[in-house]
Design a protein around this motif. Structure first.
Motif, PDB file in Angstrom:
ATOM      1  N   VAL A  18       7.472  -5.190  -5.546  1.00  0.00           N
ATOM      2  CA  VAL A  18       6.382  -5.487  -6.487  1.00  0.00           C
ATOM      3  C   VAL A  18       7.255  -6.349  -7.672  1.00  0.00           C
ATOM      4  CG1 VAL A  18       5.042  -4.841  -8.181  1.00  0.00           C
ATOM      5  CG2 VAL A  18       5.064  -3.517  -5.902  1.00  0.00           C
ATOM      6  N   VAL A  19       6.739  -7.729  -7.890  1.00  0.00           N
ATOM      7  CA  VAL A  19       7.574  -8.486  -8.959  1.00  0.00           C
ATOM      8  C   VAL A  19       6.823  -8.061 -10.329  1.00  0.00           C
ATOM      9  CG1 VAL A  19       8.415 -10.766  -9.529  1.00  0.00           C
ATOM     10  CG2 VAL A  19       8.542 -10.110  -7.200  1.00  0.00           C
ATOM     11  N   GLY A  20       7.431  -7.698 -11.308  1.00  0.00           N
ATOM     12  CA  GLY A  20       6.688  -7.393 -12.594  1.00  0.00           C
ATOM     13  C   GLY A  20       6.506  -6.105 -12.880  1.00  0.00           C
ATOM     14  N   GLY A  21       7.159  -5.722 -13.845  1.00  0.00           N
ATOM     15  CA  GLY A  21       7.004  -4.130 -14.512  1.00  0.00           C
ATOM     16  C   GLY A  21       6.090  -3.587 -15.577  1.00  0.00           C
ATOM     17  N   GLY A  22       5.070  -4.450 -15.608  1.00  0.00           N
ATOM     18  CA  GLY A  22       3.745  -4.417 -16.590  1.00  0.00           C
ATOM     19  C   GLY A  22       2.959  -3.280 -15.927  1.00  0.00           C
ATOM     20  N   ILE A  23       1.723  -3.478 -16.613  1.00  0.00           N
ATOM     21  CA  ILE A  23       0.903  -2.162 -16.398  1.00  0.00           C
ATOM     22  C   ILE A  23       0.328  -2.692 -14.647  1.00  0.00           C
ATOM     23  CG2 ILE A  23      -1.574  -1.330 -16.490  1.00  0.00           C
ATOM     24  CD1 ILE A  23      -0.828  -1.837 -19.634  1.00  0.00           C
ATOM     25  N   GLY A  24      -0.022  -3.757 -14.476  1.00  0.00           N
ATOM     26  CA  GLY A  24      -0.431  -4.135 -13.216  1.00  0.00           C
ATOM     27  C   GLY A  24       0.806  -3.710 -11.971  1.00  0.00           C
ATOM     28  N   GLY A  25       1.945  -4.293 -12.527  1.00  0.00           N
ATOM     29  CA  GLY A  25       3.024  -4.094 -11.371  1.00  0.00           C
ATOM     30  C   GLY A  25       3.227  -2.707 -11.276  1.00  0.00           C
ATOM     31  N   LEU A  26       3.209  -1.764 -12.339  1.00  0.00           N
ATOM     32  CA  LEU A  26       3.516  -0.191 -12.139  1.00  0.00           C
ATOM     33  C   LEU A  26       2.244   0.355 -11.277  1.00  0.00           C
ATOM     34  CD1 LEU A  26       4.681   0.900 -15.651  1.00  0.00           C
ATOM     35  CD2 LEU A  26       6.118   0.139 -13.534  1.00  0.00           C
ATOM     36  N   ALA A  27       1.023  -0.111 -11.727  1.00  0.00           N
ATOM     37  CA  ALA A  27      -0.132   0.519 -10.788  1.00  0.00           C
ATOM     38  C   ALA A  27      -0.076   0.005  -9.464  1.00  0.00           C
ATOM     39  CB  ALA A  27      -1.386   0.000 -11.405  1.00  0.00           C
ATOM     40  N   ALA A  28       0.518  -1.081  -9.029  1.00  0.00           N
ATOM     41  CA  ALA A  28       0.629  -1.564  -7.579  1.00  0.00           C
ATOM     42  C   ALA A  28       1.845  -0.491  -7.239  1.00  0.00           C
ATOM     43  CB  ALA A  28       0.935  -3.072  -7.626  1.00  0.00           C
ATOM     44  N   GLY A  29       2.651  -0.549  -7.688  1.00  0.00           N
ATOM     45  CA  GLY A  29       3.949   0.344  -7.102  1.00  0.00           C
ATOM     46  C   GLY A  29       3.420   1.785  -6.980  1.00  0.00           C
ATOM     47  N   LEU A  30       2.559   2.073  -7.638  1.00  0.00           N
ATOM     48  CA  LEU A  30       2.081   3.580  -7.749  1.00  0.00           C
ATOM     49  C   LEU A  30       1.405   3.899  -6.453  1.00  0.00           C
ATOM     50  CD1 LEU A  30       2.086   6.584  -8.705  1.00  0.00           C
ATOM     51  CD2 LEU A  30       0.427   5.931 -10.504  1.00  0.00           C
ATOM     52  N   ALA A  31       0.205   2.781  -6.390  1.00  0.00           N
ATOM     53  CA  ALA A  31      -0.781   2.873  -5.380  1.00  0.00           C
ATOM     54  C   ALA A  31       0.082   2.811  -4.119  1.00  0.00           C
ATOM     55  CB  ALA A  31      -1.804   1.701  -5.715  1.00  0.00           C
ATOM     56  N   LEU A  32       1.024   1.829  -3.796  1.00  0.00           N
ATOM     57  CA  LEU A  32       1.574   1.712  -2.628  1.00  0.00           C
ATOM     58  C   LEU A  32       2.438   3.001  -2.302  1.00  0.00           C
ATOM     59  CD1 LEU A  32       2.716  -2.071  -2.954  1.00  0.00           C
ATOM     60  CD2 LEU A  32       1.117  -1.049  -1.388  1.00  0.00           C
ATOM     61  N   ALA A  33       2.984   3.455  -3.195  1.00  0.00           N
ATOM     62  CA  ALA A  33       3.882   4.719  -3.057  1.00  0.00           C
ATOM     63  C   ALA A  33       3.171   5.862  -2.608  1.00  0.00           C
ATOM     64  CB  ALA A  33       4.638   5.147  -4.273  1.00  0.00           C
ATOM     65  N   ARG A  34       1.851   6.156  -3.351  1.00  0.00           N
ATOM     66  CA  ARG A  34       0.955   7.134  -2.708  1.00  0.00           C
ATOM     67  C   ARG A  34       0.448   7.007  -1.449  1.00  0.00           C
ATOM     68  NH1 ARG A  34      -1.614  10.490  -6.776  1.00  0.00           N
ATOM     69  NH2 ARG A  34      -3.624  10.007  -5.482  1.00  0.00           N
ATOM     70  N   SER A  35       0.459   5.618  -0.800  1.00  0.00           N
ATOM     71  CA  SER A  35      -0.033   5.332   0.439  1.00  0.00           C
ATOM     72  C   SER A  35       1.331   5.363   1.570  1.00  0.00           C
ATOM     73  CB  SER A  35      -0.688   4.047   0.457  1.00  0.00           C
ATOM     74  OG  SER A  35      -1.836   4.116  -0.465  1.00  0.00           O
ATOM     75  N   GLY A  36       2.432   5.930   1.144  1.00  0.00           N
ATOM     76  CA  GLY A  36       3.545   6.080   2.098  1.00  0.00           C
ATOM     77  C   GLY A  36       4.370   4.780   2.015  1.00  0.00           C
ATOM     78  N   TRP A  37       4.437   3.756   1.065  1.00  0.00           N
ATOM     79  CA  TRP A  37       5.122   2.643   1.332  1.00  0.00           C
ATOM     80  C   TRP A  37       6.321   3.034   0.593  1.00  0.00           C
ATOM     81  CZ3 TRP A  37       4.316  -2.448   3.112  1.00  0.00           C
ATOM     82  CH2 TRP A  37       2.884  -2.732   3.713  1.00  0.00           C
TER      83      TRP A  37
END
Length: 398
Positions: free
Chosen positions: A17-36
């Motif tokens: 995930v490129v970008g550590g703003g709100i969208g990037g953190l949300a994407a990182g969290l969503a993917l991590a919760r899905s097992g990525w």
């Protein structure tokens, strides 16, 4: 020589995930919760957010529920707050029944951006965030993605570009994409502590100028001011002095808020929007948030749409058998919706920034005559959003 890094091990799905703003953190969290296995690459050495307020509408709060942090955010909700649109003298042109809005759609949360950022960052697994990792190049190679950044070269199965309106990834992988365009107005933002809790928020519209007031749960007030101005213009005497000159005689509490503001806390940004893209997807790369659909802030939906993007993307990746088909579905779902919202936001901004006196008089009269329920009805398509149902999608794709 740049160090090569691989995200994830054999048989493990990996994402950058490129970008550590709100969208990037949300994407990182969503993917991590899905097992990525996820890495979030941020150009800054430290992760943080600027000192401004943020409106989380019911659709955004539902996305945060799906990320497992909705309750923490909902604690910031303001209740029994009056809202709507006034003129510069303080006369109400349109009132929003916040209780009816909450009953129909859910609460509206006004939160400091830094607080939301901390909630998302704390929810991420250890080791996901990688600061001092400015991305300089992105490529699609051999069925994988490759990103060159400040710490070396990383490869993964999926690339999510959440790096904002000036996205480096978009420039690399969408070279024909149109450039952002100036909306014709600039905005100042500041959080003010007056020692009192305001009971009313909303916007006040003048001629080519606007002021927005939003009480925060911690007792401070978020203030934003908008004015038609040439692109790139700055105030020689200081931005706070310019705000006081423009808005110091508007209705209470605007002068008091400006009197209590600190020059160092005032942020000024010209408003730009990204013209519609032909696709949010290229191979195993997807654009998210402002990198995909940066819009004017007139509906307060920028961060909310990024949160929707993140949740939708993760659900689709779970429901589809491969990355490419999931990203194709992501593009089909997200592009029409965000384009609709961006168009509405643009139109509101045009009308709100009218300067010609006869036009603004007609606008104000129209607002006074508009029934309150009609305003909420018009918001249904936006605020009624719910995350895609994973089981339904699996059944449909299976």
């Amino acid at each position: 020589m740049a160090k090569s890094q691989h995200v994830g091990g054999a048989g493990e799905r990996s994402a950058l995930v490129v970008g550590g703003g709100i969208g990037g953190l949300a994407a990182g969290l969503a993917l991590a919760r899905s097992g990525w296995r996820v890495k979030v690459l941020e150009r800054a050495a430290a992760f943080g957010e600027v000192g401004a307020g943020l409106s989380l509408w019911p659709n955004g709060v539902r996305a945060l529920d799906a990320l497992g942090v909705g309750d923490q955010v909902r604690e910031q909700a303001l209740v029994e707050t009056r809202a709507g649109i006034r003129n510069r003298s303080g006369r109400w042109l349109s009132r929003t029944d916040t209780q009816e809005l909450a009953d129909r759609f859910g609460p509206v949360v006004m939160i400091h951006r830094a607080r939301l950022f901390d909630i998302l960052r704390t929810a991420l697994p250890a080791g996901v965030l990688c600061g001092d990792s400015a991305v300089t190049r992105a490529d699609l190679r051999g069925g994988r993605v490759e990103v060159e950044h400040g710490r070396g070269v990383s490869r993964a199965d999926l690339l999510v570009a959440a790096d904002g309106i000036g996205s480096t990834v978009r420039h690399s992988l969408w070279p024909q994409a149109p450039a952002p365009r100036y909306a014709g107005y600039t905005t100042w933002r500041v959080v003010v502590d007056t020692g009192e809790r305001l009971s009313a928020g909303g916007e006040s519209w003048g001629r080519g100028e606007r002021v927005g007031i939003a009480p925060l749960a911690d007792g401070r007030t978020y203030l934003f001011c908008v004015a038609n101005a040439p692109e790139g213009q700055r105030s020689p005497g200081g931005e706070l002095a310019e705000l006081r000159r423009r808005f110091g005689r508007w209705h209470d509490p605007i002068p008091r808020l400006l009197a209590a503001a600190d020059e160092e806390a005032v942020m000024r940004h010209d408003i730009h929007a990204l013209p519609p893209l032909a696709s949010f997807v290229n191979g195993r790369a997807a654009l998210l948030g402002d990198a995909a659909h940066a819009m004017t802030p007139n509906l307060g939906q920028g961060a909310n749409q990024a949160l929707e993007d993140a949740v939708t993307l993760a659900v689709l990746l779970e429901a589809h058998p491969d990355v490419e088909s999931a990203l194709s579905a992501y593009d089909r779902l997200r592009r029409p919706r965000t384009r609709l919202i961006a168009r509405r936001s643009h139109r509101i901004g045009v009308v709100a920034q009218w300067h010609w006196a006869p036009a603004t008089a007609l606008r104000d009269l129209t607002l006074r005559m508009m029934p309150g329920p009609a305003v909420l009805d018009a918001l249904t398509a936006i605020l009624g959003w719910r995350p895609p149902d994973r089981e339904d999608l699996i059944a449909h794709t299976g």
